[in-house]
Write an enzyme that holds these catalytic residues in place. Structure first.
Site, PDB file in Angstrom:
ATOM      1  N   CYS A 382       0.883  -1.193  -0.082  1.00  0.00           N
ATOM      2  CA  CYS A 382       0.033   0.048   0.169  1.00  0.00           C
ATOM      3  C   CYS A 382       0.911   1.431   0.098  1.00  0.00           C
ATOM      4  CB  CYS A 382      -0.968  -0.012   1.080  1.00  0.00           C
ATOM      5  SG  CYS A 382      -2.574   1.039   0.510  1.00  0.00           S
ATOM      6  N   HIS A 508      -3.645  -4.909   0.046  1.00  0.00           N
ATOM      7  CA  HIS A 508      -2.981  -5.429   1.230  1.00  0.00           C
ATOM      8  C   HIS A 508      -3.227  -7.156   1.110  1.00  0.00           C
ATOM      9  CE1 HIS A 508      -2.833  -1.797   3.670  1.00  0.00           C
ATOM     10  NE2 HIS A 508      -3.739  -1.500   2.878  1.00  0.00           N
ATOM     11  N   GLU A 510      -1.896  -9.186   3.159  1.00  0.00           N
ATOM     12  CA  GLU A 510      -1.646  -9.663   4.308  1.00  0.00           C
ATOM     13  C   GLU A 510      -2.973 -10.166   5.076  1.00  0.00           C
ATOM     14  OE1 GLU A 510      -1.198  -6.747   3.551  1.00  0.00           O
ATOM     15  OE2 GLU A 510      -1.636  -5.074   5.305  1.00  0.00           O
TER      16      GLU A 510
HETATM   17  N1  GLN Z   1      -1.767   6.747   2.612  1.00  0.00           N
HETATM   18  C1  GLN Z   1      -2.090   6.130   1.509  1.00  0.00           C
HETATM   19  C2  GLN Z   1      -3.360   6.231   0.781  1.00  0.00           C
HETATM   20  O1  GLN Z   1      -4.243   6.688   1.260  1.00  0.00           O
HETATM   21  C3  GLN Z   1      -1.800   4.412   1.436  1.00  0.00           C
HETATM   22  C4  GLN Z   1      -2.706   4.233   2.577  1.00  0.00           C
HETATM   23  C5  GLN Z   1      -2.380   2.443   3.270  1.00  0.00           C
HETATM   24  O2  GLN Z   1      -1.208   2.171   3.567  1.00  0.00           O
HETATM   25  N2  GLN Z   1      -3.046   2.025   3.615  1.00  0.00           N
HETATM   26  O3  GLN Z   1      -3.521   5.940  -0.396  1.00  0.00           O
END
Ligand code: GLN
Length: 537
Positions: A382, A508, A510
């Site tokens: 992410c 994600h 995970e």
């Molecule tokens: N801050 C980033 C976004 O909003 C990544 C978010 C995250 O890592 N879950 O796109």
């Protein structure tokens, strides 16, 4: 079979592991062939934990249907291999919101709206939502907090009513703590007696007691607890500290927790739970003696629970690769050009963690430059993936002021930018791109090989995206966009094919790694880390 309801309450102190006990019980019932789901009722007023920062609440877990949920739902999925949804996590905030909405619609026909019966009825309605689908034989409901908390009172009143209404189809498993007083060299039962008394005072007689303890509780002491608490001695089990949470289901099986629960619910236990695959995992865990050393670069490294699902996914992948996981947390705020070499050399692989905001971001770029130049297996998740893109733009494409508009509104090279539909969003709660989306993987890419397929579905929680205006420049310079959303063409995965393992996912992975179904990308990452370790020898 009518759906049966099992409540899990907690006494004495928090953090006893109600989530792990609930998950372990579910794991055993599932291994007996039953259809089981677990839900968490949290007494706080927030609508969901999505707006809570990790210092308050650890990781925010995300369900496939896009609910930002309590991290215990992660345990539920890891232990049962069954997806959870929005219905599996209810808070006081959601209960009140729904009652107040009904009041505004006039549904209460002029009546005074009160905690009893309106809030408790809404709690009971929510408890039964999953059971009423007909998809489950057992619904396990974990009540957050500790008996005695003011905020959990309406939930416990709803439990009392359900127990009364449903008789044999509803039981309460109470998890309490038996402390060991080192100076007296004694285990103490009084806190447990008090917490059961508190439950009884609320009209709830627990059916089963699970005693958390750091030492073995002798049988006479268990009998004494049973006697003081109106529970049969056979219905008192202990949950002593174990080296891994994944041991708990077997520990509970040894003490027949599943059979005790089934009998209370009027179900005759037949045969044994089929735990062979689980045991194979534990055998591997015990047999492993070589380590794989992974560094996790993030800003919440002092918080045990902030990266819970990543830790568990890494642990599962290491175990299936016959390795002991040595996970080192590297504080991104304190990582600089001056010490990056000292902090990262020696690692077999590096994870760049998800996150929000500017704090610690420069350390992530520093780590990534080092990892890319030293060709260390690197996994960006992410925000970690977004940082991979920014670092590559700055140091390879020569766009020195490239950034995400999350960190710098005015960047001339917005290689990571806000999605169009996010631009008008002002509410923070539940408004990110959330939940599972399809992703098409490029044939021949490393990710495609790792997954063994060209189409996957993975969970998201972010607002910002790879900016496709720059896609050709990245690809020409060697950073390939190897995963994209088939409908919107949003870039979901980048990789450097000429590196050992350098992959970033906007999603994600995970969240969907479980004990019996470890995630293919984590498995492949650890495999690459092990190979790199062996090369270095
Ligand atoms: N801050 C980033 C976004 O909003 C990544 C978010 C995250 O890592 N879950 O796109």
């Amino acid at each position: 079979m009518e759906t049966k309801y099992i409540f899990v309450t907690g006494g004495v102190v928090s953090s006893l592991g109600k989530g792990i006990i609930s998950s372990s019980l579910a794991c055993l019932l599932k291994a007996r062939g039953y259809r089981v789901t677990i839900q968490k009722f949290d007494p706080y007023i927030n609508i969901d934990p999505g707006t809570l920062n990790p210092y308050e609440h650890g990781e925010c877990y995300v369900t496939v249907d896009g609910h930002e949920a309590d991290l215990d739902l992660g345990h539920y999925e890891r232990f049962t291999n069954v997806h959870t949804t929005r219905a599996n996590n209810i808070t006081t905030g959601r209960i009140y919101q729904s009652v107040i909405d009904k009041e505004r619609r006039g549904d209460y026909l002029g009546k005074t709206v009160q905690i009893i019966p309106h809030i408790t009825d809404e709690i009971k309605r929510n408890v039964k939502i999953l059971g009423n689908t007909g998809n489950f034989d057992f619904v396990i409901t974990e009540i957050g907090g500790v008996v005695g908390d003011i905020e959990s009172l309406p939930f416990l009143e709803a439990v009392r009513q359900m127990k009364w209404d449903m008789a044999d189809d509803c039981i309460v498993v109470h998890l309490t703590y038996v402390p060991y007083i080192a100076a007296a060299k004694e285990l103490k039962t009084k806190p447990t007696q008090h917490s059961v008394k508190q439950l009884q005072h609320l009209g709830i007689q627990p059916d089963v007691l699970v005693l958390r303890t750091e030492h073995d509780i002798p049988v006479p002491m268990r009998r004494k607890i049973a006697q003081f608490c109106n529970v049969s001695p056979d219905d008192v089990v202990q949950s002593a500290d174990v080296s891994s949470i994944y041991e708990v289901p077997l520990e509970m099986e040894r003490q027949h927790l599943d059979e005790i629960v089934l009998r209370h619910l009027g179900v005759q236990p037949e045969g044994e739970p089929h735990l062979e695959p689980w045991r194979r995992f534990l055998d591997k865990m015990h047999a492993a003696n070589e380590t794989v050393t992974i560094g996790l670069v993030g800003k919440y490294v002092e918080l045990q629970d902030a990266y819970k699902s990543i830790n568990e996914a890494l642990f599962q992948a290491a175990t299936y690769n016959d390795r002991v996981l040595d996970l080192r947390y590297i504080h991104s705020e304190r990582l600089t050009e001056a010490d990056v070499d000292e902090k990262l050399s020696g690692l077999d692989g590096v994870i760049i963690a998800p996150g929000f905001g500017q704090r610690g971001i420069e350390g992530k770029f520093t780590a990534l430059k080092w990892c890319r130049e030293h060709d260390v297996p690197t996994f960006g998740i992410c925000l970690g993936m977004q940082c991979m893109v920014i670092e590559f733009a700055r140091n390879v494409l020569g766009l020195t002021d490239a950034n995400s508009t999350e960190m710098d509104h005015a960047t001339p090279h917005n290689v990571i930018d806000l999605m169009e539909e996010q631009k008008s969003v002002s509410d923070k709660g539940g408004t990110m791109r959330l939940g599972a989306y399809d992703c098409a993987l490029a044939g021949g890419s490393r990710v495609e090989k790792a997954y063994g397929t060209t189409r996957v579905s993975e969970r998201h929680r972010h607002r910002f995206e790879f900016n496709n205006d720059y896609r050709a420049r990245f690809e020409n310079a060697g950073m390939k966009c190897v995963g994209e959303n088939p409908a919107t063409h949003l870039v979901e995965v980048v990789e450097l094919p000429d590196h050992r393992w350098y992959i970033g996912t906007q999603y994600h992975p995970e969240y969907s790694s479980t004990v019996l179904n470890p995630h293919p990308l984590f498995l492949d990452f650890i495999k690459a880390a092990v190979a790199y370790h062996n090369e270095k020898k």
